[in-house]
Design an enzyme around this catalytic site. Sequence first.
Site, PDB file in Angstrom:
ATOM      1  N   THR A  18       0.422 -45.714 -34.984  1.00 28.17           N
ATOM      2  CA  THR A  18      -0.025 -46.451 -33.790  1.00 28.17           C
ATOM      3  C   THR A  18      -0.978 -47.576 -34.163  1.00 28.17           C
ATOM      4  O   THR A  18      -1.074 -48.573 -33.457  1.00 28.17           O
ATOM      5  CB  THR A  18      -0.694 -45.468 -32.801  1.00 28.17           C
ATOM      6  OG1 THR A  18       0.296 -44.535 -32.390  1.00 28.17           O
ATOM      7  CG2 THR A  18      -1.251 -46.153 -31.581  1.00 28.17           C
ATOM      8  N   ASP A 102      -0.193 -38.502 -35.891  1.00 26.96           N
ATOM      9  CA  ASP A 102       0.516 -37.245 -35.601  1.00 26.96           C
ATOM     10  C   ASP A 102       0.680 -36.322 -36.806  1.00 26.96           C
ATOM     11  O   ASP A 102       0.638 -35.102 -36.657  1.00 26.96           O
ATOM     12  CB  ASP A 102       1.880 -37.546 -34.965  1.00 26.96           C
ATOM     13  CG  ASP A 102       1.723 -38.019 -33.520  1.00 26.96           C
ATOM     14  OD1 ASP A 102       0.630 -37.819 -32.949  1.00 26.96           O
ATOM     15  OD2 ASP A 102       2.680 -38.583 -32.970  1.00 26.96           O
TER      16      ASP A 102
HETATM   17  C1  SIN Z   1      -0.236 -42.210 -33.556  1.00 27.58           C
HETATM   18  O1  SIN Z   1      -0.398 -42.830 -34.593  1.00 27.58           O
HETATM   19  O2  SIN Z   1      -1.215 -41.944 -32.805  1.00 27.58           O
HETATM   20  C2  SIN Z   1       1.082 -41.700 -33.058  1.00 27.58           C
HETATM   21  C3  SIN Z   1       2.238 -42.214 -33.814  1.00 27.58           C
HETATM   22  C4  SIN Z   1       2.252 -41.811 -35.240  1.00 27.58           C
HETATM   23  O3  SIN Z   1       1.746 -40.733 -35.588  1.00 27.58           O
HETATM   24  O4  SIN Z   1       2.810 -42.580 -36.053  1.00 27.58           O
END
Ligand code: SIN
Length: 332
Positions: A18, A102
């Site tokens: 993200t 994640d």
């Molecule tokens: C995030 O980074 O918060 C969710 C997406 C991911 O883990 O790549």
Amino acid sequence: MESDQSAKKLWVLGTGGTIAATAASASDNIGYTAAQVGVATLVNALPGLQSVLLGHELCSEQVAQVDSKDMSFDIWLALAKRVAHHLAQADVSGVVITHGTDTLEETAYFLQAVLPPELILAKPVVLTCAMRPASALNPDGPQNLMDSVAVALTPGAHGVVAVCAGTVHAALEVQKTHTYKLDAFTSGDAGPLAYVEEGSVRLLRNWPLALMDKALVDIKDIATIVAWPRVEIVMNYAGGSAGVVDALLQPCPGVAALRGLVVAGTGNGTLHHDLEAALRRAQQAGVKVVRTTRCATGRVLATAHSEFADSEGLSPVKARIALMLALMSSGF
Ligand code: SIN
């Protein structure tokens, strides 16, 4: 590895997440596509970076560009190789990795387990992330990245750590426990390793040690393994049964035979008696079984009649990695 007091480079390796996400609207913090912005762009967009760089040259490299829910063993291996390569250079002070939240804790644990101890006892590997996309009205990624640079350049910093929301967590303990808040990680009972305050690191306990005297499996040996040992995770719950374990033991075309099972038991790793019987059968059939707990904090304490190994405090996802590596080191 040579030690060099005049080390002058800090590497930032991008893997996606993200922190590199974009959404159609700046007010949308959840409807984004992860892994869109290159790591060089993220780094170049940081205002005031020079103030924390302490004269270091910041270099970046895109190792992967994924939503970390799709993290793969191939990316882990590529990342471990690149981190080991950079850390081994005398003019490198440390490595920062941008990553999705994640599965960040899994990558952190994997790196802590496989990187040569002599490298991570001397230099830091700092994973960072964001809960909001780069395109957000008020993104958290830039501050997290700045904080990570400050952590990586803190004298004496070493080991694999994660930085999010001004808090530093050790790889062994870090766990994502919130789906939405910016401060999404905890270190559980151990508590955070440090806080980052206006570019200064306030250390609460010692930097992480290597897990063992030597890496459980050499990165070069992992590279020769065509298919990693298959280890799955099952959970205990009300009305649990033997069904899932029995199904996992059945041969399935195109899927590797099961080598290990991690069970996330209730409370102190307790198991429904039908599930326990199925796990006993699996163990008798040669599948390694490791008992963990589905509780977010605390650890399984071995009882006098424990039939299954316990995870020594590792969460289910980290116990799975430890079991895969143990199977690799024993030639599974
Ligand atoms: C995030 O980074 O918060 C969710 C997406 C991911 O883990 O790549």
